[in-house]
Design a protein around this motif. Sequence first.
Motif, short mmCIF file in Angstrom:
data_model
loop_
_atom_site.label_atom_id
_atom_site.label_comp_id
_atom_site.label_asym_id
_atom_site.label_seq_id
_atom_site.Cartn_x
_atom_site.Cartn_y
_atom_site.Cartn_z
N MET A 10 32.32 -1.94 43.09
CA MET A 10 31.27 -1.15 43.74
C MET A 10 31.52 -1.06 45.24
N ALA A 11 31.02 0.01 45.81
CA ALA A 11 31.18 0.20 47.26
C ALA A 11 30.07 -0.54 47.98
N ASP A 12 30.29 -1.82 48.21
CA ASP A 12 29.28 -2.67 48.85
C ASP A 12 29.84 -3.28 50.13
N PHE A 13 28.95 -3.79 50.95
CA PHE A 13 29.35 -4.62 52.07
C PHE A 13 28.34 -5.74 52.23
N TRP A 14 28.72 -6.79 52.95
CA TRP A 14 27.91 -8.00 53.03
C TRP A 14 27.72 -8.43 54.48
N GLY A 15 26.55 -8.95 54.75
CA GLY A 15 26.28 -9.57 56.03
C GLY A 15 25.91 -11.03 55.80
N THR A 16 26.49 -11.92 56.61
CA THR A 16 26.15 -13.34 56.53
C THR A 16 25.38 -13.71 57.79
N ILE A 75 23.90 -11.49 52.29
CA ILE A 75 23.12 -10.37 51.78
C ILE A 75 24.07 -9.22 51.45
N ARG A 76 23.90 -8.64 50.26
CA ARG A 76 24.74 -7.53 49.82
C ARG A 76 24.01 -6.21 50.04
N TYR A 77 24.74 -5.25 50.63
CA TYR A 77 24.19 -3.92 50.89
C TYR A 77 24.98 -2.86 50.12
N ASN A 78 24.27 -1.88 49.61
CA ASN A 78 24.88 -0.73 48.96
C ASN A 78 25.38 0.21 50.06
N SER A 79 26.64 0.60 50.01
CA SER A 79 27.21 1.42 51.09
C SER A 79 26.56 2.79 51.19
N ASP A 80 25.87 3.23 50.14
CA ASP A 80 25.20 4.53 50.20
C ASP A 80 24.18 4.59 51.33
N ILE A 81 23.65 3.43 51.72
CA ILE A 81 22.62 3.45 52.76
C ILE A 81 23.20 3.71 54.15
#
Length: 224
Positions: free
Chosen positions: A1-7, A66-72
């Motif tokens: 999936m096209a995701d990104f994460w912030g720690t 925290i995982r974010y959906n790249s669509d946002i």
Amino acid sequence: MADFWGTYEFKAENTAEADDWAKSIAREQTIECIDEAVPHAFILDEVLADVEMVEDQGGDIYRVRIRYNSDITGGELPQMMNVLYGNSSIHVAVRLVGVAFSPEVEAMFPGPQFGAAGVRDIVGGSGPMVCAVLKPMGLTPEELAERAYQCVLGGIDMIKDDHSLAMQHWAPFEPRVEAIAQAVAKANAETGNKTIYAPSMLCPVDKLEERARFAVDAGAGGIC
């Protein structure tokens, strides 16, 4: 999936409070409203970020991922930065300490056109690059040009206008850029260096393209 994460790291008295903080960050960085105000389940399922990890680091410090959906992001880097550390930057003692990207997201945002390696190719050499800043405000174009000339003779890789240099009457943009670019070119020819000069683009937005084109035509190696 096209995701990104912030720690993120923050202080909390216990794990339950840390869980609440983590959920608050995930919500604040994405939908910014309570569930009762959300009209579609899709928003909670796909837009609201997911808390994937909460870890006690000791000393009342907790780390969360925290995982974010790249669509946002809408495919735009400024929005990605806003998502990673927008409203949470206002929270007391919340720090963004790490980011990670899926291969799909890395492909969306490949980074600078040149990067550090590309800039080294332009200025020559493989070691640390040194940048000099032309100042102080109040010098004439000729005086600034002389300082730039001496910087090239000293082996500086890049020269930039100080951020305070704008359109002051003692060194207006056009004559300043022309004089400095010519001085840098002269010193490069004498030394064999490849020093580049980047004038400041501190100007009204409707002047930005005009000044950038002028700088390139004058022989500047970049803009800042």
